[in-house]
Write an enzyme that holds these catalytic residues in place. Sequence first.
Site, PDB file in Angstrom:
ATOM      1  N   SER A 143      29.251  36.207  31.394  1.00 23.76           N
ATOM      2  CA  SER A 143      29.308  37.027  30.172  1.00 23.76           C
ATOM      3  C   SER A 143      29.399  36.122  28.955  1.00 23.76           C
ATOM      4  O   SER A 143      30.158  35.148  28.944  1.00 23.76           O
ATOM      5  CB  SER A 143      30.522  37.949  30.186  1.00 23.76           C
ATOM      6  OG  SER A 143      30.628  38.601  28.931  1.00 23.76           O
ATOM      7  N   TYR A 156      39.559  39.559  31.748  1.00 27.38           N
ATOM      8  CA  TYR A 156      38.114  39.607  32.013  1.00 27.38           C
ATOM      9  C   TYR A 156      37.428  38.330  31.520  1.00 27.38           C
ATOM     10  O   TYR A 156      36.638  37.714  32.240  1.00 27.38           O
ATOM     11  CB  TYR A 156      37.515  40.834  31.325  1.00 27.38           C
ATOM     12  CG  TYR A 156      36.004  40.915  31.401  1.00 27.38           C
ATOM     13  CD1 TYR A 156      35.368  41.467  32.506  1.00 27.38           C
ATOM     14  CD2 TYR A 156      35.204  40.441  30.354  1.00 27.38           C
ATOM     15  CE1 TYR A 156      33.989  41.543  32.582  1.00 27.38           C
ATOM     16  CE2 TYR A 156      33.824  40.519  30.409  1.00 27.38           C
ATOM     17  CZ  TYR A 156      33.221  41.067  31.524  1.00 27.38           C
ATOM     18  OH  TYR A 156      31.844  41.136  31.587  1.00 27.38           O
TER      19      TYR A 156
HETATM   20  N1  LIG Z   1      27.455  45.734  29.949  1.00 24.33           N
HETATM   21  C1  LIG Z   1      27.703  44.630  29.251  1.00 24.33           C
HETATM   22  O1  LIG Z   1      27.735  44.623  28.009  1.00 24.33           O
HETATM   23  C2  LIG Z   1      27.950  43.312  29.950  1.00 24.33           C
HETATM   24  C3  LIG Z   1      27.992  42.141  29.178  1.00 24.33           C
HETATM   25  C4  LIG Z   1      28.216  40.922  29.818  1.00 24.33           C
HETATM   26  C5  LIG Z   1      28.373  40.883  31.190  1.00 24.33           C
HETATM   27  N2  LIG Z   1      28.334  42.047  31.908  1.00 24.33           N
HETATM   28  C6  LIG Z   1      28.502  41.947  33.366  1.00 24.33           C
HETATM   29  O2  LIG Z   1      27.393  42.546  34.005  1.00 24.33           O
HETATM   30  C7  LIG Z   1      27.822  43.154  35.224  1.00 24.33           C
HETATM   31  C8  LIG Z   1      27.456  44.638  35.232  1.00 24.33           C
HETATM   32  O3  LIG Z   1      27.978  45.261  34.066  1.00 24.33           O
HETATM   33  P1  LIG Z   1      27.934  46.852  33.882  1.00 24.33           P
HETATM   34  O4  LIG Z   1      27.976  47.112  32.417  1.00 24.33           O
HETATM   35  O5  LIG Z   1      26.832  47.435  34.694  1.00 24.33           O
HETATM   36  O6  LIG Z   1      29.371  47.238  34.551  1.00 24.33           O
HETATM   37  P2  LIG Z   1      29.894  48.608  35.191  1.00 24.33           P
HETATM   38  O7  LIG Z   1      31.384  48.598  35.060  1.00 24.33           O
HETATM   39  O8  LIG Z   1      29.155  49.791  34.645  1.00 24.33           O
HETATM   40  O9  LIG Z   1      29.499  48.490  36.737  1.00 24.33           O
HETATM   41  C9  LIG Z   1      30.217  47.676  37.616  1.00 24.33           C
HETATM   42  C10 LIG Z   1      29.876  48.045  39.048  1.00 24.33           C
HETATM   43  O10 LIG Z   1      30.671  47.194  39.913  1.00 24.33           O
HETATM   44  C11 LIG Z   1      31.283  48.001  40.897  1.00 24.33           C
HETATM   45  N3  LIG Z   1      32.528  47.382  41.348  1.00 24.33           N
HETATM   46  C12 LIG Z   1      33.705  47.281  40.664  1.00 24.33           C
HETATM   47  N4  LIG Z   1      34.628  46.680  41.429  1.00 24.33           N
HETATM   48  C13 LIG Z   1      34.025  46.379  42.609  1.00 24.33           C
HETATM   49  C14 LIG Z   1      34.471  45.744  43.811  1.00 24.33           C
HETATM   50  N5  LIG Z   1      35.736  45.330  43.959  1.00 24.33           N
HETATM   51  N6  LIG Z   1      33.585  45.575  44.815  1.00 24.33           N
HETATM   52  C15 LIG Z   1      32.308  46.026  44.689  1.00 24.33           C
HETATM   53  N7  LIG Z   1      31.844  46.655  43.606  1.00 24.33           N
HETATM   54  C16 LIG Z   1      32.695  46.824  42.566  1.00 24.33           C
HETATM   55  C17 LIG Z   1      31.508  49.349  40.219  1.00 24.33           C
HETATM   56  O11 LIG Z   1      31.700  50.386  41.190  1.00 24.33           O
HETATM   57  C18 LIG Z   1      30.238  49.492  39.395  1.00 24.33           C
HETATM   58  O12 LIG Z   1      29.197  50.082  40.150  1.00 24.33           O
HETATM   59  C19 LIG Z   1      29.317  42.868  35.330  1.00 24.33           C
HETATM   60  O13 LIG Z   1      29.524  41.675  36.044  1.00 24.33           O
HETATM   61  C20 LIG Z   1      29.714  42.685  33.890  1.00 24.33           C
HETATM   62  O14 LIG Z   1      30.894  41.922  33.770  1.00 24.33           O
HETATM   63  C21 LIG Z   1      28.128  43.251  31.332  1.00 24.33           C
END
Ligand SMILES: NC(=O)c1ccc[n+]([C@@H]2O[C@H](COP(=O)([O-])OP(=O)(O)OC[C@H]3O[C@@H](n4cnc5c(N)ncnc54)[C@H](O)[C@@H]3O)[C@@H](O)[C@H]2O)c1
Length: 250
Positions: A143, A156
């Site tokens: 991230s 986080y």
């Molecule tokens: N959306 C953003 O702005 C953003 C920015 C930077 C990084 N990210 C990273 O991208 C990735 C996806 O982001 P997102 O926005 O889709 O997040 P989100 O929270 O919508 O989805 C996360 C998914 O991970 C699953 N999950 C959570 N804990 C788990 C576990 N213990 N085992 C297995 N699955 C598990 C959840 O059920 C969900 O389906 C993440 O790693 C997040 O940190 C997102």
Amino acid sequence: MSLAEKIIVVTGAAQGIGAAYARRLVEEGSTVVLADRDGEGAAAAAASLRGPGKAVAHELDVADRAGCQALAARLGDAYGRVDGLVNNAAIFSTIRMKPFWEITDEEWDRTLAVNLRGPWLLVSVLLPLLRASAGASVVNIGSDAVQLGRTGYLHYVAGKGGVHGMTFSMARELGEFGIRVNTLSPGPVYTEVARETVTPAQREAMIAAQALHRPAGPGDMTGTLAFLLGDDSAYLTGQTISVNGGLVHR
Ligand SMILES: NC(=O)c1ccc[n+]([C@@H]2O[C@H](COP(=O)([O-])OP(=O)(O)OC[C@H]3O[C@@H](n4cnc5c(N)ncnc54)[C@H](O)[C@@H]3O)[C@@H](O)[C@H]2O)c1
């Protein structure tokens, strides 16, 4: 080997960006295993995917060694190898922002267990299957909250900083097996899932601060993921690729 021939595991694929990764890979023809703690969501996401590839749902808590071993056993029986692993699962959209001194020990431990221990655990447990591939690629999802020093969710940010660092060393330890490891580091991405980690005012300020003044959607991440998993990036390992519309530079 084309993406169409690859067996690829995407964790956290029940929703958000992970579901978009899985969708793109099925469109490319890959066999994709959508592994998520939300087993029903993973099954629904897998059933919704259309393309020449194949989608398989698997319920998994990435912080649980026995669960990771059960996934490895299933993959070993079904395919005998893993060509791509996308460590995307994270505690993210459910985070409530707060000053770091108000984060509880339990919130800290669980977030780090999933977001940092999880990727290490899964690569470790799947290693024999990754070694069985002709040239496996691991993509750890980081991230750009790390470089931005974003506030309100220090557990986080600390975990993702660990992911960035882990990638460098993992790439060196796995290079001798022909396994590549890179970090795809998104900037703010707006998905179908509501979350508190960006307030409306922060959202507008960050979009204005980007070189590209439009919000990113999950589809803005998928091309870079496909590149990192595919053989076009065969000489690329131990790197962090930021996909952030020009918000921050390394
Ligand atoms: N959306 C953003 O702005 C953003 C920015 C930077 C990084 N990210 C990273 O991208 C990735 C996806 O982001 P997102 O926005 O889709 O997040 P989100 O929270 O919508 O989805 C996360 C998914 O991970 C699953 N999950 C959570 N804990 C788990 C576990 N213990 N085992 C297995 N699955 C598990 C959840 O059920 C969900 O389906 C993440 O790693 C997040 O940190 C997102």
